[in-house]
Write a protein that holds these residues in place. Structure first.
Motif, PDB file in Angstrom:
ATOM      1  N   ASN A  65       5.736  -4.722  -0.553  1.00  0.00           N
ATOM      2  CA  ASN A  65       5.091  -3.441  -0.840  1.00  0.00           C
ATOM      3  C   ASN A  65       3.627  -3.422  -0.436  1.00  0.00           C
ATOM      4  O   ASN A  65       3.020  -2.354  -0.348  1.00  0.00           O
ATOM      5  CB  ASN A  65       5.201  -3.127  -2.340  1.00  0.00           C
ATOM      6  CG  ASN A  65       6.632  -2.851  -2.768  1.00  0.00           C
ATOM      7  OD1 ASN A  65       7.420  -2.303  -2.007  1.00  0.00           O
ATOM      8  ND2 ASN A  65       6.963  -3.229  -3.993  1.00  0.00           N
ATOM      9  N   MET A  66       3.038  -4.593  -0.187  1.00  0.00           N
ATOM     10  CA  MET A  66       1.628  -4.659   0.180  1.00  0.00           C
ATOM     11  C   MET A  66       1.397  -4.319   1.642  1.00  0.00           C
ATOM     12  O   MET A  66       0.298  -3.934   2.026  1.00  0.00           O
ATOM     13  CB  MET A  66       1.079  -6.058  -0.109  1.00  0.00           C
ATOM     14  CG  MET A  66       1.063  -6.430  -1.574  1.00  0.00           C
ATOM     15  SD  MET A  66       0.502  -8.122  -1.837  1.00  0.00           S
ATOM     16  CE  MET A  66      -1.219  -7.973  -1.341  1.00  0.00           C
ATOM     17  N   GLY A  86      -2.628   0.095   1.983  1.00  0.00           N
ATOM     18  CA  GLY A  86      -1.725  -0.901   1.431  1.00  0.00           C
ATOM     19  C   GLY A  86      -1.648  -0.764  -0.077  1.00  0.00           C
ATOM     20  O   GLY A  86      -2.275   0.115  -0.665  1.00  0.00           O
ATOM     21  N   LEU A  87      -0.900  -1.665  -0.700  1.00  0.00           N
ATOM     22  CA  LEU A  87      -0.738  -1.650  -2.155  1.00  0.00           C
ATOM     23  C   LEU A  87      -0.297  -0.278  -2.641  1.00  0.00           C
ATOM     24  O   LEU A  87      -0.796   0.253  -3.633  1.00  0.00           O
ATOM     25  CB  LEU A  87      -2.047  -2.058  -2.840  1.00  0.00           C
ATOM     26  CG  LEU A  87      -2.564  -3.459  -2.502  1.00  0.00           C
ATOM     27  CD1 LEU A  87      -3.924  -3.684  -3.137  1.00  0.00           C
ATOM     28  CD2 LEU A  87      -1.582  -4.509  -2.951  1.00  0.00           C
ATOM     29  N   SER A  88       0.617   0.333  -1.898  1.00  0.00           N
ATOM     30  CA  SER A  88       1.171   1.646  -2.246  1.00  0.00           C
ATOM     31  C   SER A  88       0.085   2.710  -2.394  1.00  0.00           C
ATOM     32  O   SER A  88       0.158   3.586  -3.248  1.00  0.00           O
ATOM     33  CB  SER A  88       1.996   1.552  -3.539  1.00  0.00           C
ATOM     34  OG  SER A  88       3.059   0.630  -3.385  1.00  0.00           O
ATOM     35  N   GLY A  89      -0.941   2.619  -1.546  1.00  0.00           N
ATOM     36  CA  GLY A  89      -1.999   3.621  -1.547  1.00  0.00           C
ATOM     37  C   GLY A  89      -3.186   3.274  -2.421  1.00  0.00           C
ATOM     38  O   GLY A  89      -4.211   3.972  -2.390  1.00  0.00           O
ATOM     39  N   ALA A  90      -3.095   2.200  -3.212  1.00  0.00           N
ATOM     40  CA  ALA A  90      -4.204   1.823  -4.093  1.00  0.00           C
ATOM     41  C   ALA A  90      -5.365   1.220  -3.317  1.00  0.00           C
ATOM     42  O   ALA A  90      -6.494   1.183  -3.803  1.00  0.00           O
ATOM     43  CB  ALA A  90      -3.726   0.837  -5.149  1.00  0.00           C
ATOM     44  N   PHE A  91      -5.086   0.748  -2.116  1.00  0.00           N
ATOM     45  CA  PHE A  91      -6.116   0.165  -1.272  1.00  0.00           C
ATOM     46  C   PHE A  91      -6.099   0.854   0.087  1.00  0.00           C
ATOM     47  O   PHE A  91      -5.035   1.133   0.648  1.00  0.00           O
ATOM     48  CB  PHE A  91      -5.875  -1.340  -1.091  1.00  0.00           C
ATOM     49  CG  PHE A  91      -6.799  -1.969  -0.086  1.00  0.00           C
ATOM     50  CD1 PHE A  91      -8.087  -2.314  -0.443  1.00  0.00           C
ATOM     51  CD2 PHE A  91      -6.380  -2.196   1.216  1.00  0.00           C
ATOM     52  CE1 PHE A  91      -8.948  -2.883   0.482  1.00  0.00           C
ATOM     53  CE2 PHE A  91      -7.231  -2.764   2.150  1.00  0.00           C
ATOM     54  CZ  PHE A  91      -8.517  -3.112   1.775  1.00  0.00           C
ATOM     55  N   SER A  92      -7.276   1.157   0.625  1.00  0.00           N
ATOM     56  CA  SER A  92      -7.364   1.675   1.991  1.00  0.00           C
ATOM     57  C   SER A  92      -8.571   1.068   2.679  1.00  0.00           C
ATOM     58  O   SER A  92      -9.566   0.709   2.032  1.00  0.00           O
ATOM     59  CB  SER A  92      -7.448   3.205   2.007  1.00  0.00           C
ATOM     60  OG  SER A  92      -8.681   3.657   1.487  1.00  0.00           O
ATOM     61  N   LEU A 110     -10.640   0.530  -3.254  1.00  0.00           N
ATOM     62  CA  LEU A 110      -9.826  -0.388  -4.031  1.00  0.00           C
ATOM     63  C   LEU A 110      -9.768   0.139  -5.459  1.00  0.00           C
ATOM     64  O   LEU A 110     -10.753   0.083  -6.194  1.00  0.00           O
ATOM     65  CB  LEU A 110     -10.408  -1.803  -3.999  1.00  0.00           C
ATOM     66  CG  LEU A 110      -9.666  -2.871  -4.792  1.00  0.00           C
ATOM     67  CD1 LEU A 110      -8.235  -2.997  -4.299  1.00  0.00           C
ATOM     68  CD2 LEU A 110     -10.384  -4.205  -4.714  1.00  0.00           C
ATOM     69  N   LEU A 111      -8.625   0.717  -5.806  1.00  0.00           N
ATOM     70  CA  LEU A 111      -8.452   1.387  -7.093  1.00  0.00           C
ATOM     71  C   LEU A 111      -9.536   2.459  -7.250  1.00  0.00           C
ATOM     72  O   LEU A 111      -9.607   3.375  -6.460  1.00  0.00           O
ATOM     73  CB  LEU A 111      -8.470   0.360  -8.224  1.00  0.00           C
ATOM     74  CG  LEU A 111      -7.361  -0.709  -8.148  1.00  0.00           C
ATOM     75  CD1 LEU A 111      -7.517  -1.738  -9.242  1.00  0.00           C
ATOM     76  CD2 LEU A 111      -5.989  -0.057  -8.208  1.00  0.00           C
ATOM     77  N   ASN A 112     -10.426   2.340  -8.236  1.00  0.00           N
ATOM     78  CA  ASN A 112     -11.438   3.382  -8.430  1.00  0.00           C
ATOM     79  C   ASN A 112     -12.765   3.048  -7.755  1.00  0.00           C
ATOM     80  O   ASN A 112     -13.744   3.776  -7.905  1.00  0.00           O
ATOM     81  CB  ASN A 112     -11.679   3.631  -9.930  1.00  0.00           C
ATOM     82  CG  ASN A 112     -12.226   2.409 -10.645  1.00  0.00           C
ATOM     83  OD1 ASN A 112     -12.073   1.292 -10.166  1.00  0.00           O
ATOM     84  ND2 ASN A 112     -12.852   2.618 -11.795  1.00  0.00           N
TER      85      ASN A 112
END
Length: 244
Positions: A65-66, A86-92, A110-112
């Motif tokens: 999924n990464m 990556g990370l299902s959209g949590a990281f760009s 990365l997250l918030n």
């Protein structure tokens, strides 16, 4: 020409999903191919890529999924933005080259956390995004072929490090982006890279664009969003190290 006569590709050591994400960004800076559109030689629009994997080479302890399954490039007035997730959209991770400001920008989400780093675009110098890319030699081939309606040429990239696998490049001059590979290790490719395969970090990837489209791109795409915080290069390196 068979690159294996001058390069001896071997399997790399295992790597995690973030390393693959960065590797893909290295490979994809202005690569394209896909649905035929009219007219050719447009200079403003976007290219969306699909990525297929051969899971027989999937590393151990790797979360599928990464790994990213697409990337988007937008371009206008010789400016480009390349973005992968990556990370299902949590990281760009996005890389902007703005020729108007003569700046290169790295955007990390990365997250918030939303961070960016900027540096000058200098002739004959590569931005930080390419610093860790292994050196390679390009071998242009005399072959010509048509791919998805575009007249294409071929090349093979061979790494100086024989433990890294070479990859094929298909590229065209029929998309109107001037000097598409300037300020990149691919500067000797005098056209838009199209379709290619590569093995990096034990991932075999088959890459090609699923959509190529002329479109109006807002100027804001090539500037830093207001909710991103500027950081120094050391912070960018720390974030990358944290994700390894």
């Amino acid at each position: 020409m068979d690159c294996r006569t001058s390069c001896t590709p071997q399997r790399n050591s295992f790597a995690n999903g973030f390393q693959l994400l960065i590797a893909l960004l290295w490979l994809f800076l202005l690569a394209s191919c896909g649905q035929v559109i009219k007219p050719k030689n447009f200079a403003e629009g976007y290219i969306e890529y699909s990525i297929e994997y051969d899971d027989s080479l999937q590393p151990q302890n790797f979360n599928a999924n990464m790994r990213p399954n697409k990337m988007i490039i937008k371009f206008k007035d010789s400016n480009t933005i390349n973005k992968i997730e990556g990370l299902s959209g949590a990281f760009s991770f996005a890389f902007i080259q703005n020729n108007k400001t003569q700046k290169a920008y790295i955007l990390i989400k990365l997250l918030n956390k939303k961070l960016y780093y900027q540096e000058d675009l200098s002739p004959n110098a590569f931005p930080f995004a390419y610093n860790n890319m292994p050196k390679f030699t390009l071998h242009k081939l005399p072959d010509n072929e048509e791919h998805m309606g575009y007249s294409c040429k071929r090349a093979i990239a061979c790494y100086s490090d024989s433990t890294l696998n070479p990859f094929n490049i298909l590229y065209t001059n029929e998309i109107g982006i001037p000097n598409p590979n300037a300020n990149t290790p691919f500067h000797d490719i005098d056209g838009i890279m199209l379709k290619f395969s590569a093995i990096m970090f034990n991932h075999k990837m088959n890459v090609q664009a699923s959509t190529i489209k002329a479109a109006s791109i807002p100027d804001e795409e090539f500037f830093i969003p207001r909710d991103y915080e500027e950081v120094g290069l050391d912070v960018v390196k720390d974030v990358i190290d944290l994700l390894k």
